[in-house]
Structure formats: structure tokens, C-alpha cells
Design an enzyme around this catalytic site. Structure first.
Site, PDB file in Angstrom:
ATOM      1  N   LYS A 175       0.885  -1.185   0.000  1.00 57.17           N
ATOM      2  CA  LYS A 175       0.000   0.000   0.000  1.00 57.17           C
ATOM      3  C   LYS A 175       0.914   1.224   0.000  1.00 57.17           C
ATOM      4  O   LYS A 175       1.444   1.616   1.033  1.00 57.17           O
ATOM      5  CB  LYS A 175      -0.879  -0.022   1.260  1.00 57.17           C
ATOM      6  CG  LYS A 175      -2.228   0.646   1.097  1.00 57.17           C
ATOM      7  CD  LYS A 175      -2.199   2.105   0.774  1.00 57.17           C
ATOM      8  CE  LYS A 175      -2.100   2.987   2.000  1.00 57.17           C
ATOM      9  NZ  LYS A 175      -1.922   4.417   1.646  1.00 57.17           N
ATOM     10  N   GLU A 250       9.811   2.494  10.792  1.00 56.60           N
ATOM     11  CA  GLU A 250      10.759   3.590  10.538  1.00 56.60           C
ATOM     12  C   GLU A 250       9.942   4.861  10.632  1.00 56.60           C
ATOM     13  O   GLU A 250       9.110   5.120   9.778  1.00 56.60           O
ATOM     14  CB  GLU A 250      11.315   3.397   9.118  1.00 56.60           C
ATOM     15  CG  GLU A 250      12.632   4.007   8.909  1.00 56.60           C
ATOM     16  CD  GLU A 250      13.579   3.568   9.978  1.00 56.60           C
ATOM     17  OE1 GLU A 250      13.887   4.420  10.825  1.00 56.60           O
ATOM     18  OE2 GLU A 250      13.973   2.390  10.011  1.00 56.60           O
ATOM     19  N   CYS A 284      12.684  11.977   6.494  1.00 51.92           N
ATOM     20  CA  CYS A 284      12.767  11.656   7.927  1.00 51.92           C
ATOM     21  C   CYS A 284      14.175  11.921   8.438  1.00 51.92           C
ATOM     22  O   CYS A 284      14.390  12.073   9.629  1.00 51.92           O
ATOM     23  CB  CYS A 284      12.264  10.263   8.260  1.00 51.92           C
ATOM     24  SG  CYS A 284      12.686   9.033   7.091  1.00 51.92           S
ATOM     25  N   GLU A 385       8.394  17.109  15.089  1.00 50.15           N
ATOM     26  CA  GLU A 385       8.719  16.956  13.668  1.00 50.15           C
ATOM     27  C   GLU A 385       7.764  17.813  12.831  1.00 50.15           C
ATOM     28  O   GLU A 385       6.550  17.674  12.928  1.00 50.15           O
ATOM     29  CB  GLU A 385       8.596  15.483  13.252  1.00 50.15           C
ATOM     30  CG  GLU A 385       9.093  15.252  11.843  1.00 50.15           C
ATOM     31  CD  GLU A 385       9.090  13.791  11.428  1.00 50.15           C
ATOM     32  OE1 GLU A 385       8.089  13.095  11.699  1.00 50.15           O
ATOM     33  OE2 GLU A 385      10.095  13.336  10.831  1.00 50.15           O
TER      34      GLU A 385
END
Ligand code: UN1
Length: 494
Positions: A175, A250, A284, A385
Site C-alpha cells: 500500500k 521507521e 525523515c 517533527e
């Protein structure tokens, strides 16, 4: 009429059972519709998993070196189609062509690494404690894996998961992020052309709730590999935990570059510009904090700000563009929200902080590269973040304070120190809490054959890239062969 694309389910290209679809839009020009893609749901996932189980039966029996040959061909095809895929990838997610070419290259590197791993897939052996007995472990295909991937590296990150899984003999139900289905379609086309049995890969396009969640919770899905936000990753892990499934996560980052008073400042400034504003800050591994030793603080801020102002925003397919758009409206709203938070928290905006216009920029989700100074370590812009072109600059008095600030966040993916003192460099390698540390390089730029991943809230102990990922996608079977012709009892016949 926009082009219509299909998912790949049950060994063939297919619409969603409900016929639902959604538009994929160029973030640099929202009038440019790339095409409509199936918005898959639980019924599609069901078909995909059932088919993947059959694909697994077939693919897992192909000898691993032969599986490697298919992956080698996939690498060759990616090489041939590098420019075409990079162009379409920039159109669907915005980063400049140089970067999307790098994204494809990372997948090529991963393909060739995985291809050669088909002739290794090493495991352990050791002498038995008993006479005339042997022990060894063999690596076995593990099953059907759910692969859930982000839009910022539409090919590289999926390749980190899909190539090793296929090398190990697994089947995958993938996906991709809803924002980058075009690249996913190209990847599957290439896998099929390379000779993968059709049912070994299933592409389920659409949204997380409808298409992603049923993959994670499907009892015939052996394990899940996910890259994305910490919030979503932890929800996935909770479901996998309940079901006893392996899950590799992750997730978020708040990566910092520490610049010491003895650093080569030209190099450090080049590094932070690339680390903070490359991919519009949407990695990231992006540098979102710059920690400056007080002795060089003002000089670096002055020079960096001047350079950041000159970065050219625009369509990534146009020559000379340094920084593309954010991926979508929500992402830009989030950046705007954090810029407001930074101002309210009392940080100083050195540059940026606005939505640009002119030269067609108003047609896309652009935002000016933004630098905040006078940031203190506990401010939200230094902790959370943002996933955009926003850099928080923190001043420290010495190395120890620099490391303390560096480590004072919940995440631990990438990190960087600029120094010319080898002792400091090694102390930093030792003390920084992160999965990756660069010395005299920015926080971005991981290579395909090294372990990739983070500590703390960034991950759950697994690594991608390099050799560790093969542990995740395979099972170990330990074999004992007793050729003594009598019953020997381990731990008892001492
Ligand atoms: C990511 O942002 O999810 O090291 C991956 C890098 C790239 C990969 C980033 N090679 O920045």
C-alpha cells in the site's frame, strides 16, 4: 479526462471492487491532474492477500540465486527508465529532478544489492557440544508481508523493503502513500517485466484507513514493514502486537547538525542547506535543528540566511529549481502552523515564514525556506517533527551542551557533527543517541548497503538497508543432525 490507472491485484491490473477512485495531483501545479487511481478497500485487500498466499507458494520455491536474477533485471530496467520515472515522480511529489533521479538510483542500488544477496542469504553454524552431531541454521522464506510506504521517497523506500522481501522468497502486499501511486504502478510494471510471478506482488492503492489497515490486521499477512509517522506506526505496532506479528517501523525524526567552533564553516553551511531544505525538508533524515557553538553562531547564521534567501523555489521539472513544493495542502498548513507556534514561542524569524507568489508559485503548495534563531531546546519547534522547510537554530556554549541539546528530543534517527578535531568527532559518535551519525556531512544521504534506522521513538529496533533487513524478512530454522547412531542428550550427557 484524466488518465485512469489501476491497482495490481490477483495477478492482474484491476479497479477497486467498489469502483471508487481518487485524483492524483501535481503539488507544484494543482491544475495538473496526473490521473485517477483506485481507492481500494477491505474487499480488494482480501483478494490481494489470498492471491499473495498463492504467489508465496510459487515464489518461495524458486532458488534464492534465481530470485536474485529477477531482481538484477529489475535493477537493469530501472536504470533504462531512470529519467522517465524521475520525471513522473517529480510531477507527482514535487522534489527537483536531480533528487528524483537520486531516488531511482537508490532503488537501483538496492536492487543490485538484493540481487547479489540471493547468492548469500548467510546464516549461522557452530560446532555441536556433542560428538558426531552437527548444528546449523538455514534462512527460509517467511510468508506474505504488508508493505506500507511514504510519498517522500516513492521508489527508494519501497525498494528497501520490497527487494529484500522478494530476495528472501516472500510475497508482498504493498500500500503506497496515496500521494504517490504513479511511481508505485511503474515499480510494479518493472517487477513484472523482470519476471516476477504476478501473484508475488500485489499493489493496493488508496488511503490508510480503508486500504492500509486491513492489510495490517489480515491474519494471513505474516508481518508488516512501515515507514511513516510515529503516531501511525505505533497504531500499526499495536495491532501487530495483539496478533503476534513481526513489525518493522521507521518513523519520525528531529535530526540535528552540530557545528563546533573548529569546523570548516563553508562545508557546514553547504551541508545544512542541503540537509534542511533538500526535498523541501520532507525527509525523515532532514536537518531540522542546527546547533551552533557560540563562537561561530553569528557568522553562520548571517551567511546561512543569505544563502537560504537565494534558494530558487519552483516546479522541480524546471531547470534551476532548488526547492519544490510541499506534498499537499495539509502539509503546508502544518508548516504554517509551526511557523506561528515558533513566533508565539518567541523565536526570531531570520528568513522565510511566508507563502510565495509570482512565477506560477501560487498554483502549488510552496513555502519559503524558513530559519528561526534564538530557539531554545524546549520550544515545540525544537522538539516536534515539522516535515517541511523549517530550520531551528540553537546556540550552545560548548561541545557537552551541544550533545545534550542534540539528545534532548524523543527521536533518534540521523545526526551530524562538523568539527576538525578527531577526538571530538569520535566522542560525538559515541555519545549521540541516533541510528546514524555523520561527521562533516549533512544528516541526509544514507547509502543502500548500510543499515538504516533509528533509536528512541524513531523505530522499534529494526534496521533497513544493508544486511540486517534480511533478518526481518526471513525465518531461521535451526537443524540438528545426530550421526552418532545413539541417543545423545544435550545438557545431560556432559
Ligand atoms: C527517508 O527520508 O525516509 O538518507 C529516507 C537519506 C535518503 C533516504 C531518506 N537516502 O536522506
Amino acid at each position: 479526462m484524466p488518465d485512469k490507472f489501476q491497482s495490481f491485484i490477483g495477478g492482474k491490473w484491476a479497479d477497486s471492487e467498489t469502483r471508487a477512485s481518487y485524483a492524483n495531483i501535481n503539488p507544484a501545479d494543482i491544475n495538473d491532474v496526473i490521473g485517477r487511481f483506485p481507492a481500494c478497500g477491505p474487499a480488494d485487500v482480501e483478494r490481494a492477500v489470498e492471491s499473495a498466499v498463492k504467489g508465496f507458494e510459487r515464489w518461495s520455491r524458486v532458488p534464492a540465486p534465481k530470485r536474485g536474477e529477477v531482481l538484477k533485471r529489475a535493477g537493469d530496467l530501472l536504470t533504462l527508465r531512470k529519467d522517465e520515472i524521475a520525471d513522473g515522480m517529480t510531477r507527482e511529489m514535487g522534489k527537483p529532478l536531480t533528487e528524483t533521479r537520486g531516488d531511482v538510483q537508490e532503488a537501483i542500488d538496492t536492487a543490485y544489492y538484493a540481487a547479489s544477496e540471493g547468492r548469500r542469504l548467510f546464516s549461522h553454524t557452530a560446532p555441536s557440544e556433542l560428538r558426531d552431531k552437527m548444528g546449523f541454521a538455514i534462512r527460509r522464506p517467511a510468508g506474505v508481508f504488508g508493505i506500507i510506504t511514504p510519498w517522500n521517497f516513492p521508489l527508494a523506500v519501497p525498494s528497501w523493503k520490497i527487494f529484500p522481501a522478494l530476495c528472501c522468497g516472500d510475497a508482498v502486499v504493498w500500500k503506497p502513500a496515496q500521494d504517490t501511486p504513479w511511481t508505485a504502478v511503474k515499480f510494479v510494471e518493472i517487477l513484472l517485466e523482470a519476471g516476477l510471478p504476478p501473484e508475488a506482488v500485489q499493489l493496493v492503492t488508496g488511503f490508510g484507513g480503508e486500504a492500509g489497515a486491513p492489510i495490517v490486521s489480515h491474519r494471513k499477512v505474516t508481518g508488516v514493514s512501515f515507514t511513516g509517522s510515529t503516531a501511525v506506526g505505533c497504531r500499526i505496532a499495536a495491532v501487530c502486537g495483539e496478533m503476534g506479528k513481526p513489525v518493522s517501523l521507521e518513523m519520525g525524526g528531529k535530526n540535528a547538525q552540530l557545528v563546533m567552533d573548529d569546523a570548516d564553516l563553508d562545508l557546514a553551511i553547504e551541508g545544512v542547506l542541503w540537509g534542511a531544505f533538500g526535498t523541501t525538508g520532507q525527509r525523515c533524515t532532514a536537518t531540522s535543528r542546527l546547533i551552533l557553538h557560540q563562537a561561530i553562531h553569528d557568522e553562520v547564521v548571517g551567511r546561512l540566511t543569505e544563502r537560504a534567501k537565494k534558494l530558487k523555489l519552483g516546479d522541480g521539472r524546471r531547470k534551476g529549481t532548488d526547492v519544490g513544493p510541499l506534498i499537499n495542502e495539509d502539509s503546508r498548513d502544518k508548516v504554517e502552523k509551526y511557523v506561528r507556534i515558533g513566533q508565539e514561542e518567541g523565536a526570531t524569524m531570520a528568513t522565510g515564514g511566508e507563502i510565495p507568489s509570482g512565477n506560477g508559485l501560487e498554483r502549488g503548495w510552496f513555502y519559503r525556506p524558513t530559519i528561526f534563531t534564538d530557539v531554545t531546546p524546549k520550544m515545540r519547534i525544537a522538539q516536534e517533527e515539522i516535515f517541511g522547510p523549517v530550520l531551528s537554530v540553537i546556540r550552545v556554549k560548548d561541545f557537552d551542551e551541544g550533545i545534550e541539546v542534540m539528545n534532548g528530543v524523543r527521536y533518534g534517527l540521523s545526526s551530524s557533527i562538523y568539527t576538525s578535531d578527531v577526538t571530538r568527532a569520535f566522542r560525538a559518535i559515541d555519545r549521540i543517541e541516533a541510528g546514524i551519525t555523520y561527521v562533516n556531512g549533512p544528516t541526509i544521504g544514507a547509502e543502500a548497503h548500510f543499515p538504516f534506522g533509528g533509536v528512541k521513538d524513531t523505530g522499534n529496533g529494526h534496521r533497513e538497508g544493508g544486511w540486517p533487513v534480511y533478518d526481518f524478512f526471513s525465518d531461521l530454522k535451526t537443524v540438528y543432525v545426530d550421526y552418532s547412531g545413539k541417543l545423545q542428550k544435550a545438557q545431560i550427557d556432559t
